[in-house]
Motif scaffolding. Structure first.
Motif, short mmCIF file in Angstrom:
data_model
loop_
_atom_site.label_atom_id
_atom_site.label_comp_id
_atom_site.label_asym_id
_atom_site.label_seq_id
_atom_site.Cartn_x
_atom_site.Cartn_y
_atom_site.Cartn_z
N SER A 193 -8.21 1.71 -1.82
CA SER A 193 -9.14 3.15 -2.64
C SER A 193 -7.33 4.25 -3.25
CB SER A 193 -10.23 3.32 -1.90
OG SER A 193 -10.01 3.94 -0.69
N ASP A 194 -8.15 4.74 -4.24
CA ASP A 194 -6.51 5.30 -4.60
C ASP A 194 -7.53 7.28 -5.00
OD1 ASP A 194 -4.27 4.16 -4.85
OD2 ASP A 194 -4.79 3.09 -6.19
N MET A 195 -6.71 8.11 -4.04
CA MET A 195 -7.73 9.55 -4.43
C MET A 195 -6.96 9.41 -6.46
SD MET A 195 -9.06 11.33 -2.74
CE MET A 195 -9.48 11.64 -1.78
N ALA A 228 -10.74 5.97 -6.62
CA ALA A 228 -10.44 4.85 -7.36
C ALA A 228 -10.48 2.84 -6.78
CB ALA A 228 -9.40 4.55 -9.13
N CYS A 229 -10.74 2.31 -6.74
CA CYS A 229 -10.07 0.80 -5.63
C CYS A 229 -9.72 -0.02 -7.11
CB CYS A 229 -11.76 0.18 -5.81
SG CYS A 229 -12.24 1.57 -4.04
N ARG A 230 -8.71 -0.19 -6.31
CA ARG A 230 -7.90 -1.34 -7.00
C ARG A 230 -7.80 -2.05 -6.20
NH1 ARG A 230 -1.84 -0.20 -6.00
NH2 ARG A 230 -2.02 1.33 -4.50
#
Ligand SMILES: [Zn+2]
Length: 125
Positions: A81-83, A90-92
């Motif tokens: 997950s990106d903050m 947001a997940c990638r």
């Protein structure tokens, strides 16, 4: 700044008796007072020890991956997950390759020099 020898070390480096085997070392000794033969033997021993340690780490790494059903070289992936600004997550999917090295099991992500911790990764589908 370089390493400066102590007075005792300078004394030991003068030609004399090897502190390890007692042989005459007319051409001088290392800073621990060892003749070149003992110095080299110790050097190669340490080198061999490091090589054995690295091989052990690699073996443990392979064991780790095997325990998770992954063969070294296999593709693996992790959801990260990106903050984002505003506090949204947001997940990638992070895709990499299972590898082993001196640090044991890790994941190599192409184009990224970082060695990722393997525990979040699973076999890629
Ligand atoms: Zn010696």
């Amino acid at each position: 700044m370089g390493y400066r020898l102590t007075k005792a070390e300078r004394e030991l480096m003068k030609p004399g008796k090897c502190t390890a085997c007692g042989a005459d070392a007319p051409t001088g000794r290392n800073s621990a007072g060892r003749c070149y033969r003992c110095h080299n033997a110790q050097y190669y021993q340490r080198k061999a020890d490091r090589a054995a340690w690295r091989e052990e780490q690699r073996r443990k790494g392979r064991e780790y991956w095997a325990g998770r059903g992954v063969v070294v070289g296999d593709a693996v992936e992790a959801i990260v997950s990106d903050m984002l600004t505003g506090g949204l997550l947001a997940c990638r999917v992070l895709r990499g390759v299972a590898r082993v090295g001196a640090a044991g099991a890790y994941v190599h992500v192409p184009g990224d020099a970082k060695q990722y911790e393997p525990y979040r990764f699973k076999p890629a589908v």
